[in-house]
Write a protein that holds these residues in place. Structure first.
Motif, mmCIF file in Angstrom:
data_model
loop_
_atom_site.group_PDB
_atom_site.id
_atom_site.type_symbol
_atom_site.label_atom_id
_atom_site.label_comp_id
_atom_site.label_asym_id
_atom_site.label_seq_id
_atom_site.Cartn_x
_atom_site.Cartn_y
_atom_site.Cartn_z
ATOM 1 N N UNK A 46 0.827 -1.221 0.000
ATOM 2 C CA UNK A 46 0.000 0.000 0.000
ATOM 3 C C UNK A 46 0.858 1.267 0.000
ATOM 4 N N UNK A 47 2.146 1.127 0.368
ATOM 5 C CA UNK A 47 3.087 2.269 0.338
ATOM 6 C C UNK A 47 2.458 3.541 0.915
ATOM 7 N N UNK A 48 2.105 3.487 2.197
ATOM 8 C CA UNK A 48 1.265 4.541 2.783
ATOM 9 C C UNK A 48 2.000 5.830 3.153
ATOM 10 N N UNK A 49 3.314 5.887 2.969
ATOM 11 C CA UNK A 49 4.057 7.095 3.347
ATOM 12 C C UNK A 49 3.860 8.191 2.313
ATOM 13 N N UNK A 50 3.648 9.386 2.823
ATOM 14 C CA UNK A 50 3.561 10.580 1.957
ATOM 15 C C UNK A 50 4.459 11.639 2.592
ATOM 16 N N UNK A 51 5.070 12.470 1.783
ATOM 17 C CA UNK A 51 5.991 13.473 2.318
ATOM 18 C C UNK A 51 5.728 14.824 1.682
ATOM 19 N N UNK A 52 5.861 15.865 2.470
ATOM 20 C CA UNK A 52 5.840 17.227 1.933
ATOM 21 C C UNK A 52 7.196 17.834 2.293
ATOM 22 N N UNK A 53 7.938 18.222 1.264
ATOM 23 C CA UNK A 53 9.319 18.681 1.461
ATOM 24 C C UNK A 53 9.357 20.212 1.484
ATOM 25 N N UNK A 54 9.896 20.759 2.562
ATOM 26 C CA UNK A 54 10.002 22.222 2.703
ATOM 27 C C UNK A 54 11.451 22.654 2.576
ATOM 28 N N UNK A 55 11.672 23.634 1.714
ATOM 29 C CA UNK A 55 12.998 24.234 1.558
ATOM 30 C C UNK A 55 12.799 25.734 1.422
ATOM 31 N N UNK A 56 13.849 26.484 1.634
ATOM 32 C CA UNK A 56 13.877 27.928 1.369
ATOM 33 C C UNK A 56 12.629 28.634 1.908
ATOM 34 N N UNK A 57 11.858 29.299 1.045
ATOM 35 C CA UNK A 57 10.678 30.026 1.534
ATOM 36 C C UNK A 57 9.654 29.099 2.179
ATOM 37 N N UNK A 58 9.666 27.850 1.736
ATOM 38 C CA UNK A 58 8.755 26.858 2.318
ATOM 39 C C UNK A 58 9.024 26.676 3.806
ATOM 40 N N UNK A 59 10.290 26.728 4.186
ATOM 41 C CA UNK A 59 10.642 26.598 5.606
ATOM 42 C C UNK A 59 10.104 27.786 6.405
ATOM 43 N N UNK A 60 10.173 28.953 5.788
ATOM 44 C CA UNK A 60 9.642 30.162 6.431
ATOM 45 C C UNK A 60 8.128 30.017 6.636
ATOM 46 N N UNK A 61 7.454 29.544 5.607
ATOM 47 C CA UNK A 61 5.993 29.367 5.711
ATOM 48 C C UNK A 61 5.645 28.325 6.760
ATOM 49 N N UNK A 62 6.420 27.226 6.791
ATOM 50 C CA UNK A 62 6.172 26.185 7.801
ATOM 51 C C UNK A 62 6.401 26.758 9.205
ATOM 52 N N UNK A 63 7.491 27.498 9.361
ATOM 53 C CA UNK A 63 7.793 28.094 10.669
ATOM 54 C C UNK A 63 6.690 29.044 11.116
ATOM 55 N N UNK A 64 6.243 29.889 10.197
ATOM 56 C CA UNK A 64 5.163 30.830 10.529
ATOM 57 C C UNK A 64 3.914 30.080 10.967
ATOM 58 N N UNK A 65 3.627 28.990 10.266
ATOM 59 C CA UNK A 65 2.415 28.224 10.572
ATOM 60 C C UNK A 65 2.533 27.542 11.942
ATOM 61 N N UNK A 66 3.726 26.995 12.240
ATOM 62 C CA UNK A 66 3.921 26.352 13.547
ATOM 63 C C UNK A 66 3.757 27.379 14.675
ATOM 64 N N UNK A 67 4.296 28.570 14.468
ATOM 65 C CA UNK A 67 4.136 29.636 15.471
ATOM 66 C C UNK A 67 2.669 30.019 15.621
ATOM 67 N N UNK A 68 2.005 30.157 14.479
ATOM 68 C CA UNK A 68 0.596 30.559 14.497
ATOM 69 C C UNK A 68 -0.246 29.525 15.255
ATOM 70 N N UNK A 69 0.018 28.246 14.968
ATOM 71 C CA UNK A 69 -0.751 27.189 15.644
ATOM 72 C C UNK A 69 -0.430 27.194 17.139
ATOM 73 N N UNK A 70 0.850 27.330 17.462
ATOM 74 C CA UNK A 70 1.243 27.366 18.877
ATOM 75 C C UNK A 70 0.449 28.439 19.609
ATOM 76 N N UNK A 71 0.386 29.615 18.986
ATOM 77 C CA UNK A 71 -0.311 30.746 19.607
ATOM 78 C C UNK A 71 -1.803 30.448 19.759
ATOM 79 N N UNK A 72 -2.336 29.787 18.748
ATOM 80 C CA UNK A 72 -3.781 29.511 18.732
ATOM 81 C C UNK A 72 -4.183 28.459 19.765
ATOM 82 N N UNK A 73 -3.362 27.415 19.924
ATOM 83 C CA UNK A 73 -3.805 26.291 20.761
ATOM 84 C C UNK A 73 -3.245 26.297 22.181
ATOM 85 N N UNK A 74 -2.260 27.139 22.450
ATOM 86 C CA UNK A 74 -1.649 27.121 23.789
ATOM 87 C C UNK A 74 -2.472 27.962 24.756
#
Ligand SMILES: Cc1cc2nc3c(=O)[nH]c(=O)nc-3n(C[C@H](O)[C@H](O)[C@H](O)COP(=O)(O)O)c2cc1C
Length: 187
Positions: A46-74
Protein backbone atom coordinates in the motif's frame (compact mmCIF):
# COMPACT_ATOMS: atom_id res chain seq x y z
CA UNK A 1 32.65 -2.68 12.48
CA UNK A 2 33.25 -3.71 8.88
CA UNK A 3 29.65 -4.06 7.73
CA UNK A 4 28.52 -0.63 6.53
CA UNK A 5 24.82 -1.23 7.21
CA UNK A 6 25.40 -2.32 10.79
CA UNK A 7 27.75 0.60 11.29
CA UNK A 8 25.16 3.08 10.02
CA UNK A 9 22.45 1.58 12.23
CA UNK A 10 24.65 1.93 15.30
CA UNK A 11 26.00 5.38 14.46
CA UNK A 12 22.83 7.14 13.30
CA UNK A 13 21.86 9.72 15.91
CA UNK A 14 19.28 12.37 16.43
CA UNK A 15 20.91 15.63 15.31
CA UNK A 16 19.05 18.83 16.06
CA UNK A 17 19.08 22.35 14.64
CA UNK A 18 21.72 23.64 17.07
CA UNK A 19 24.33 21.54 15.23
CA UNK A 20 23.14 22.27 11.70
CA UNK A 21 25.47 24.21 9.39
CA UNK A 22 24.47 26.47 6.49
CA UNK A 23 25.68 23.99 3.88
CA UNK A 24 22.71 23.20 1.64
CA UNK A 25 21.57 19.63 1.15
CA UNK A 26 21.71 19.01 -2.59
CA UNK A 27 18.60 18.10 -4.55
CA UNK A 28 20.36 14.85 -5.50
CA UNK A 29 20.84 13.95 -1.83
CA UNK A 30 17.24 14.85 -0.94
CA UNK A 31 16.13 12.57 -3.76
CA UNK A 32 18.34 9.72 -2.46
CA UNK A 33 16.84 10.18 1.01
CA UNK A 34 13.28 10.09 -0.35
CA UNK A 35 14.07 7.06 -2.54
CA UNK A 36 15.39 5.27 0.53
CA UNK A 37 12.10 6.00 2.31
CA UNK A 38 10.22 4.64 -0.67
CA UNK A 39 12.12 1.34 -0.42
CA UNK A 40 10.50 0.52 2.95
CA UNK A 41 8.52 -2.68 3.38
CA UNK A 42 4.74 -2.51 3.26
CA UNK A 43 1.94 -5.06 3.65
CA UNK A 44 -0.10 -5.40 0.43
CA UNK A 45 2.28 -2.84 -1.06
CA UNK A 46 0.00 0.00 0.00
CA UNK A 47 3.09 2.27 0.34
CA UNK A 48 1.26 4.54 2.78
CA UNK A 49 4.06 7.09 3.35
CA UNK A 50 3.56 10.58 1.96
CA UNK A 51 5.99 13.47 2.32
CA UNK A 52 5.84 17.23 1.93
CA UNK A 53 9.32 18.68 1.46
CA UNK A 54 10.00 22.22 2.70
CA UNK A 55 13.00 24.23 1.56
CA UNK A 56 13.88 27.93 1.37
CA UNK A 57 10.68 30.03 1.53
CA UNK A 58 8.75 26.86 2.32
CA UNK A 59 10.64 26.60 5.61
CA UNK A 60 9.64 30.16 6.43
CA UNK A 61 5.99 29.37 5.71
CA UNK A 62 6.17 26.19 7.80
CA UNK A 63 7.79 28.09 10.67
CA UNK A 64 5.16 30.83 10.53
CA UNK A 65 2.42 28.22 10.57
CA UNK A 66 3.92 26.35 13.55
CA UNK A 67 4.14 29.64 15.47
CA UNK A 68 0.60 30.56 14.50
CA UNK A 69 -0.75 27.19 15.64
CA UNK A 70 1.24 27.37 18.88
CA UNK A 71 -0.31 30.75 19.61
CA UNK A 72 -3.78 29.51 18.73
CA UNK A 73 -3.81 26.29 20.76
CA UNK A 74 -1.65 27.12 23.79
CA UNK A 75 -3.63 28.15 26.87
CA UNK A 76 -2.79 31.71 27.95
CA UNK A 77 -1.16 30.56 31.22
CA UNK A 78 1.25 28.28 29.31
CA UNK A 79 1.99 30.60 26.40
CA UNK A 80 5.44 32.13 26.04
CA UNK A 81 6.70 34.37 23.30
CA UNK A 82 10.08 32.59 23.32
CA UNK A 83 8.37 29.23 22.75
CA UNK A 84 6.39 30.75 19.89
CA UNK A 85 9.60 32.02 18.27
CA UNK A 86 11.35 28.70 18.88
CA UNK A 87 8.60 26.88 17.01
CA UNK A 88 9.40 28.88 13.89
CA UNK A 89 13.15 28.53 14.41
CA UNK A 90 12.95 24.73 14.29
CA UNK A 91 11.91 25.13 10.66
CA UNK A 92 14.01 28.12 9.67
CA UNK A 93 17.22 26.73 11.24
CA UNK A 94 16.84 23.55 9.20
CA UNK A 95 18.01 23.15 5.66
CA UNK A 96 15.11 20.90 4.74
CA UNK A 97 12.02 19.84 6.68
CA UNK A 98 9.91 16.91 5.60
CA UNK A 99 6.37 16.48 6.88
CA UNK A 100 5.78 12.77 7.46
CA UNK A 101 2.26 11.71 6.51
CA UNK A 102 0.48 8.36 6.70
CA UNK A 103 -2.06 7.69 3.98
CA UNK A 104 -4.58 5.26 5.48
CA UNK A 105 -5.93 3.17 2.62
CA UNK A 106 -8.56 1.25 4.58
CA UNK A 107 -7.14 -1.97 3.07
CA UNK A 108 -5.18 -2.77 6.21
CA UNK A 109 -5.40 -2.17 9.96
CA UNK A 110 -4.20 1.39 10.60
CA UNK A 111 -1.30 0.20 12.73
CA UNK A 112 0.21 -1.57 9.73
CA UNK A 113 0.22 1.60 7.64
CA UNK A 114 1.66 3.52 10.58
CA UNK A 115 4.35 0.87 11.09
CA UNK A 116 5.25 0.90 7.38
CA UNK A 117 5.57 4.69 7.44
CA UNK A 118 7.85 4.48 10.49
CA UNK A 119 9.99 1.97 8.54
CA UNK A 120 10.18 4.55 5.73
CA UNK A 121 11.33 7.21 8.20
CA UNK A 122 14.07 4.96 9.56
CA UNK A 123 15.26 4.32 5.98
CA UNK A 124 15.23 8.07 5.39
CA UNK A 125 17.18 8.67 8.59
CA UNK A 126 19.82 6.04 7.74
CA UNK A 127 20.15 7.36 4.19
CA UNK A 128 20.60 10.90 5.52
CA UNK A 129 23.22 9.66 7.98
CA UNK A 130 25.11 7.92 5.17
CA UNK A 131 25.24 11.25 3.30
CA UNK A 132 26.52 13.18 6.34
CA UNK A 133 23.13 14.77 6.80
CA UNK A 134 21.82 14.89 10.35
CA UNK A 135 18.17 14.86 11.22
CA UNK A 136 15.51 14.15 13.71
CA UNK A 137 11.90 13.21 13.95
CA UNK A 138 9.92 15.87 15.81
CA UNK A 139 6.42 15.07 16.94
CA UNK A 140 5.05 18.09 18.83
CA UNK A 141 1.30 18.11 19.49
CA UNK A 142 1.02 20.94 16.95
CA UNK A 143 1.37 18.45 14.09
CA UNK A 144 -2.25 17.46 14.72
CA UNK A 145 -3.25 20.92 13.50
CA UNK A 146 -1.23 20.94 10.27
CA UNK A 147 -3.82 19.19 8.11
CA UNK A 148 -5.12 22.23 6.26
CA UNK A 149 -1.67 23.76 5.81
CA UNK A 150 -0.34 20.48 4.39
CA UNK A 151 -3.44 19.95 2.26
CA UNK A 152 -4.08 16.54 3.82
CA UNK A 153 -7.05 14.41 2.83
CA UNK A 154 -9.46 12.98 5.41
CA UNK A 155 -7.64 9.61 5.37
CA UNK A 156 -4.20 11.17 5.92
CA UNK A 157 -2.44 12.09 9.14
CA UNK A 158 0.78 13.96 9.81
CA UNK A 159 2.91 11.98 12.29
CA UNK A 160 5.88 14.27 12.48
CA UNK A 161 8.37 16.61 10.91
CA UNK A 162 11.76 15.33 9.87
CA UNK A 163 14.21 18.22 10.19
CA UNK A 164 17.51 17.90 8.34
CA UNK A 165 20.80 19.68 7.89
CA UNK A 166 24.48 19.09 7.35
CA UNK A 167 25.99 19.37 10.81
CA UNK A 168 29.04 19.63 13.01
CA UNK A 169 27.92 17.43 15.90
CA UNK A 170 30.34 14.93 17.44
CA UNK A 171 29.66 11.23 17.07
CA UNK A 172 28.10 9.88 20.28
CA UNK A 173 27.11 6.45 21.48
CA UNK A 174 23.44 5.53 21.65
CA UNK A 175 21.78 5.70 25.05
CA UNK A 176 20.12 2.32 25.38
CA UNK A 177 19.66 -0.31 28.05
CA UNK A 178 20.98 -3.74 27.13
CA UNK A 179 19.16 -5.78 24.52
CA UNK A 180 19.30 -8.62 27.05
CA UNK A 181 16.58 -6.83 29.02
CA UNK A 182 14.28 -6.86 26.00
CA UNK A 183 14.65 -10.39 24.70
CA UNK A 184 13.52 -13.75 25.99
CA UNK A 185 15.14 -16.72 24.34
CA UNK A 186 13.17 -19.93 23.92
CA UNK A 187 15.34 -22.87 22.97
C1 LIG B 1 8.26 8.50 16.67
C2 LIG B 1 9.36 9.40 17.18
C3 LIG B 1 9.05 10.68 17.61
C4 LIG B 1 10.05 11.53 18.09
N1 LIG B 1 9.71 12.80 18.49
C5 LIG B 1 10.68 13.61 18.98
C6 LIG B 1 10.38 14.93 19.39
O1 LIG B 1 9.24 15.38 19.30
N2 LIG B 1 11.37 15.71 19.85
C7 LIG B 1 12.66 15.25 19.94
O2 LIG B 1 13.53 15.99 20.38
N3 LIG B 1 12.99 14.00 19.52
C8 LIG B 1 12.03 13.19 19.05
N4 LIG B 1 12.36 11.93 18.61
C9 LIG B 1 13.77 11.52 18.61
C10 LIG B 1 14.12 10.77 19.88
O3 LIG B 1 14.17 11.65 20.94
C11 LIG B 1 15.48 10.09 19.67
O4 LIG B 1 15.38 9.20 18.58
C12 LIG B 1 15.92 9.35 20.90
O5 LIG B 1 16.26 10.26 21.91
C13 LIG B 1 17.10 8.44 20.66
O6 LIG B 1 18.21 9.16 20.18
P1 LIG B 1 18.93 8.76 18.82
O7 LIG B 1 17.95 9.02 17.72
O8 LIG B 1 20.15 9.65 18.75
O9 LIG B 1 19.32 7.31 18.91
C14 LIG B 1 11.38 11.07 18.14
C15 LIG B 1 11.69 9.77 17.70
C16 LIG B 1 10.70 8.94 17.24
C17 LIG B 1 11.06 7.55 16.78
Amino acid sequence: MSNEILKAIQQRRTVSQGSFTDEPISKADITLILEAANAAPTHKRTQPWRFVVFQENGLQRLGNELSRIYKEVTPAEKYSEVAEQNMAKKATMSNVAIAIVVNYTGDLPEWEELAATACAVQNMWLAAHSLNVGGYWASPGLINHLGTFLGLQANQKCIGLFYMGHHNSEQRDPVRSSIDEKVRWEN
